[in-house]
Write a protein that holds these residues in place. Structure first.
Motif, PDB file in Angstrom:
ATOM      1  N   SER A 142       0.115   9.589  -5.021  1.00 28.85           N
ATOM      2  CA  SER A 142      -0.638   9.289  -6.239  1.00 28.85           C
ATOM      3  C   SER A 142       0.298   9.128  -7.436  1.00 28.85           C
TER       4      SER A 142
ATOM      5  N   THR B 282       0.342   5.515   0.862  1.00 23.93           N
ATOM      6  CA  THR B 282      -0.628   6.481   1.356  1.00 23.93           C
ATOM      7  C   THR B 282       0.026   7.809   1.688  1.00 23.93           C
TER       8      THR B 282
ATOM      9  N   HIS C  35       2.194   5.848  -7.140  1.00 25.12           N
ATOM     10  CA  HIS C  35       1.315   4.725  -7.460  1.00 25.12           C
ATOM     11  C   HIS C  35       1.079   4.611  -8.967  1.00 25.12           C
ATOM     12  N   TYR C  36       0.886   5.742  -9.614  1.00 22.96           N
ATOM     13  CA  TYR C  36       0.583   5.773 -11.051  1.00 22.96           C
ATOM     14  C   TYR C  36       1.637   4.995 -11.849  1.00 22.96           C
TER      15      TYR C  36
ATOM     16  N   ARG D  63      -8.819   5.130  -1.185  1.00 22.91           N
ATOM     17  CA  ARG D  63      -9.481   5.291  -2.471  1.00 22.91           C
ATOM     18  C   ARG D  63     -10.766   6.067  -2.246  1.00 22.91           C
ATOM     19  N   HIS D  64     -11.178   6.788  -3.210  1.00 26.17           N
ATOM     20  CA  HIS D  64     -12.418   7.560  -3.144  1.00 26.17           C
ATOM     21  C   HIS D  64     -12.385   8.512  -1.945  1.00 26.17           C
TER      22      HIS D  64
ATOM     23  N   GLU E 196      -9.002   0.732   4.326  1.00 25.65           N
ATOM     24  CA  GLU E 196      -8.334  -0.141   3.353  1.00 25.65           C
ATOM     25  C   GLU E 196      -7.364  -1.110   4.041  1.00 25.65           C
TER      26      GLU E 196
ATOM     27  N   TYR F  29      -0.569  14.080  -0.687  1.00 22.06           N
ATOM     28  CA  TYR F  29      -1.311  13.052  -1.422  1.00 22.06           C
ATOM     29  C   TYR F  29      -0.850  12.962  -2.877  1.00 22.06           C
TER      30      TYR F  29
ATOM     31  N   TYR G   1       0.842  -1.192   0.000  1.00 18.96           N
ATOM     32  CA  TYR G   1       0.000   0.000   0.000  1.00 18.96           C
ATOM     33  C   TYR G   1       0.880   1.245   0.000  1.00 18.96           C
TER      34      TYR G   1
ATOM     35  N   GLN H 241      -1.358  -0.717  -4.113  1.00 21.20           N
ATOM     36  CA  GLN H 241      -2.659  -0.077  -3.890  1.00 21.20           C
ATOM     37  C   GLN H 241      -2.485   1.315  -3.298  1.00 21.20           C
ATOM     38  N   LEU H 242      -3.120   2.295  -3.913  1.00 18.97           N
ATOM     39  CA  LEU H 242      -3.138   3.658  -3.383  1.00 18.97           C
ATOM     40  C   LEU H 242      -4.315   3.776  -2.427  1.00 18.97           C
ATOM     41  N   ILE H 243      -4.018   4.157  -1.167  1.00 21.51           N
ATOM     42  CA  ILE H 243      -5.088   4.312  -0.188  1.00 21.51           C
ATOM     43  C   ILE H 243      -4.971   5.680   0.486  1.00 21.51           C
TER      44      ILE H 243
END
Length: 199
Positions: free
Chosen positions: A55, A45, A58-59, A73-74, A81, A51, A43, A69-71
């Motif tokens: 991001s 974060t 992660h991209y 999410r939403h 997560e 942030y 993960y 996993q980027l946490i």
């Protein structure tokens, strides 16, 4: 001693400290890569201003580590997560002063669950009860009111470069697949050629 002074160092200890720091940093990079690649789940974060750093990592990082996993999410919380995280998972967190309460809570929660922690921060000591497995302290001094993120970006860039290199042909193939998919769906804007002017 003369060489150290010629290079602008106050004494030999100051001269040799730069080499010690480089060796320690290299060891930290190797330790972090081992955790990222060997984790059952990985993960990344950060919150608020940091942030964007997580991001961006992660991209590109998911091309080397498909399970990255980027946490959160939403609009949820990173803790949401991490509920299913098991010992042996790894959490890479970025937090720079003033530290986000959500990131600190996530780090504590993950550590209690036996998740390995990699932290990029502007201090060796982040908050009580948090002991990272690998810590990358970065400078944030700037000429304005807000902290400079260049150090954190550099560490993430180094980790990303080594990840892609170590994951070899699989990472290169996945990167090519991502780029082909984006290009094929019109994700990138392309300028039309300018009309030729007749002389």
């Amino acid at each position: 001693m003369r060489l150290a002074q010629k290079l602008g160092f106050e004494n030999f200890d100051a001269f040799s400290a730069s080499f010690r720091d480089a060796l320690v940093t290299e060891q930290r990079v190797e330790d972090a890569l081992a955790l990222l690649k060997g984790a059952k789940a990985t993960y990344v974060t950060a919150a608020r201003a940091s942030y964007a750093l997580s991001s961006s990592f992660h991209y590109a990082g998911q091309m080397a580590l498909p399970g990255l996993q980027l946490i959160p999410r939403h609009l949820g919380s990173a803790v949401d997560e991490l509920v299913q995280a098991e010992p042996g998972a790894c959490l890479l967190a970025v937090t720079l002063a003033p530290y986000s309460a959500e990131t600190i809570i996530s780090l504590r929660f993950a550590q209690q669950k036996g998740v390995k922690l990699i932290v990029i921060c502007d201090s060796e000591v982040i908050a009580p009860g948090i002991t990272p497995d690998v810590n990358f302290p970065v400078a944030v001094q700037s000429q304005h009111h807000f902290g400079c993120f260049t150090g954190a970006k550099t560490v993430l860039g180094v980790l990303l470069g080594h990840l892609i290199l170590q994951c070899g042909e699989d990472a290169r193939r996945r990167t090519g697949d991502y780029q082909a998919a984006r290009g094929g769906t019109g994700a990138y804007w392309k300028a039309r050629p300018l009309p030729r002017i007749k002389s």
